[in-house]
Enzyme design. Structure first.
Site, PDB file in Angstrom:
ATOM      1  N   ASN A  17      80.958  41.890  35.578  1.00  0.00           N
ATOM      2  CA  ASN A  17      80.138  42.873  36.303  1.00  0.00           C
ATOM      3  C   ASN A  17      80.057  44.176  35.513  1.00  0.00           C
ATOM      4  O   ASN A  17      78.992  44.795  35.425  1.00  0.00           O
ATOM      5  CB  ASN A  17      80.710  43.117  37.700  1.00  0.00           C
ATOM      6  CG  ASN A  17      80.358  42.018  38.676  1.00  0.00           C
ATOM      7  OD1 ASN A  17      79.244  41.957  39.177  1.00  0.00           O
ATOM      8  ND2 ASN A  17      81.303  41.132  38.934  1.00  0.00           N
ATOM      9  N   THR A 109      82.199  45.610  45.098  1.00  0.00           N
ATOM     10  CA  THR A 109      81.460  44.356  45.190  1.00  0.00           C
ATOM     11  C   THR A 109      82.411  43.246  45.599  1.00  0.00           C
ATOM     12  O   THR A 109      83.564  43.210  45.179  1.00  0.00           O
ATOM     13  CB  THR A 109      80.733  44.045  43.860  1.00  0.00           C
ATOM     14  OG1 THR A 109      80.120  42.768  43.958  1.00  0.00           O
ATOM     15  CG2 THR A 109      81.654  44.071  42.666  1.00  0.00           C
ATOM     16  N   HIS A 110      81.913  42.351  46.468  1.00  0.00           N
ATOM     17  CA  HIS A 110      82.779  41.313  47.030  1.00  0.00           C
ATOM     18  C   HIS A 110      82.030  39.981  47.024  1.00  0.00           C
ATOM     19  O   HIS A 110      80.864  39.928  47.412  1.00  0.00           O
ATOM     20  CB  HIS A 110      83.169  41.694  48.462  1.00  0.00           C
ATOM     21  CG  HIS A 110      84.062  40.704  49.105  1.00  0.00           C
ATOM     22  ND1 HIS A 110      85.382  40.550  48.731  1.00  0.00           N
ATOM     23  CD2 HIS A 110      83.845  39.792  50.089  1.00  0.00           C
ATOM     24  CE1 HIS A 110      85.929  39.585  49.452  1.00  0.00           C
ATOM     25  NE2 HIS A 110      85.015  39.113  50.286  1.00  0.00           N
ATOM     26  N   GLY A 144      89.828  50.589  54.383  1.00  0.00           N
ATOM     27  CA  GLY A 144      90.153  49.222  54.782  1.00  0.00           C
ATOM     28  C   GLY A 144      89.903  48.229  53.656  1.00  0.00           C
ATOM     29  O   GLY A 144      89.481  48.588  52.553  1.00  0.00           O
TER      30      GLY A 144
HETATM   31  C1  GRF Z   1      83.772  39.391  41.285  1.00  0.00           C
HETATM   32  O1  GRF Z   1      83.289  38.235  41.932  1.00  0.00           O
HETATM   33  C2  GRF Z   1      84.253  40.417  42.280  1.00  0.00           C
HETATM   34  O2  GRF Z   1      83.465  40.512  43.415  1.00  0.00           O
HETATM   35  C3  GRF Z   1      85.590  39.832  42.616  1.00  0.00           C
HETATM   36  O3  GRF Z   1      86.129  39.443  41.379  1.00  0.00           O
HETATM   37  C4  GRF Z   1      85.050  39.098  40.511  1.00  0.00           C
HETATM   38  C5  GRF Z   1      85.175  39.956  39.282  1.00  0.00           C
HETATM   39  O4  GRF Z   1      84.501  39.397  38.217  1.00  0.00           O
HETATM   40  N1  GRF Z   1      86.421  40.759  43.342  1.00  0.00           N
HETATM   41  P1  GRF Z   1      84.360  40.141  36.828  1.00  0.00           P
HETATM   42  O5  GRF Z   1      85.742  40.675  36.428  1.00  0.00           O
HETATM   43  O6  GRF Z   1      83.367  41.250  36.980  1.00  0.00           O
HETATM   44  O7  GRF Z   1      83.888  39.092  35.875  1.00  0.00           O
END
Ligand code: GRF
EC number: 2.1.2.2
Length: 209
Positions: A17, A109-110, A144
Site C-alpha cells: 500500500n 485501511t482494513h 478503537g
Molecule cells: C493490508 O491488507 C492492510 O489492510 C492490512 O495489512 C495489509 C498490509 O499490506 N492491515 P501491505 O504491507 O501494504 O502490503
C-alpha cells in the site's frame, strides 16, 4: 475543510500500500507526497521501499520503551517532526495512541467491510464465517480497533477455493487502488467529518469544520 499534502505513512510489513502511494505521488498533480515512513519493527520490506524511494524512515519499537504511554509519545514526536497533514496507517499492526490521534488526522485501511471483521485477522475471520462478499475499508482512525468513521469501501467476492492468502491478495489489489484514490482526493479536495459521516470535497455546499 482539511487538506492532506504531506503524508507520513506507517507500516509493519510488506508495504505494498505504501508503494502504491509512493508511485502515485511521483506525479505532482496527485496533490500529496510521502514525506516520511515510520515502522514499529526493523528489517521489513516497507522500510526498504521507502529507502529506495529516498524517503526518510524511522522505527519506534514498543519493546524499547518502558510503557505503552512512552511509546505512544515517542511515535507522536517522530511523526510530528515531519509536519504531516495526514498520517496513513497502511498495514501498521499497532493501535495508535492519543498523542498521535489528537495531533493529526489518521487514515487507516482494513481488509474487510467494517463493521464486520475488525482486528488483525479480518481476512481469516471473514473466510471462517463463510461470507460470499468481503472487501476493504478506508477509515479515519479513532481510539478503537477499526471503529473510526468510514471514508470509503469496496466489495470483493469470496471464491469457493479461496484460502486466506489468495483472498487477501484479491482484496489488496482493490485496497491499494482505493487507498490511492481516497488519499489523492482528500489532498486535492479536502474533507469534513460530521459525526460518523466523512465527506470529501464540498458536495454539501459549504459545510466545513
Ligand atoms: C493490508 O491488507 C492492510 O489492510 C492490512 O495489512 C495489509 C498490509 O499490506 N492491515 P501491505 O504491507 O501494504 O502490503
Amino acid at each position: 475543510m482539511s487538506k492532506a499534502g504531506r503524508l507520513v505513512v506507517l507500516v509493519s510489513g510488506s508495504g505494498t500500500n505504501l508503494q502504491a502511494l509512493l508511485d502515485a505521488s511521483a506525479d505532482p498533480a496527485y496533490g500529496a507526497r510521502v514525506v516520511a515512513v515510520g515502522a514499529d519493527r526493523e528489517g521489513i520490506e516497507g522500510l526498504a521501499r521507502a529507502t529506495r524511494a529516498q524517503v526518510p524512515t524511522f522505527v519506534e519499537k514498543l519493546g524499547d520503551h518502558p510503557t505503552r504511554a512512552d511509546w505512544d509519545a515517542a511515535v507522536a514526536a517522530r511523526i510530528a517532526a515531519y509536519e504531516p497533514d495526514l498520517v496513513v496507517s497502511a498495514g501498521f499492526m499497532k493501535i495508535l495512541g492519543a498523542p498521535t490521534l489528537q495531533a493529526f488526522p489518521v487514515l487507516n485501511t482494513h481488509p474487510a467491510l467494517l463493521p464486520s471483521f475488525p482486528g488483525a485477522h479480518g481476512v481469516r475471520d471473514a473466510l471462517a464465517h463463510g461470507v460470499k462478499v468481503t472487501g476493504c475499508t478506508v477509515m479515519l482512525a479513532d481510539e478503537g480497533i477499526d471503529t473510526g468513521p468510514i471514508v470509503a469501501q469496496e466489495a470483493v467476492p469470496v471464491l469457493p477455493d479461496d484460502d486466506e492468502a489468495v483472498l487477501h491478495e484479491r482484496i489488496k489489489t482493490v485496497e491499494r487502488r482505493l487507498l490511492v484514490e481516497i488519499v489523492g482526493r482528500m489532498a486535492r479536495e479536502g474533507w469534513t467529518v460530521s459525526g460518523r459521516t466523512v465527506r470529501i470535497g464540498n458536495q454539501s455546499g459549504g459545510e466545513s469544520t
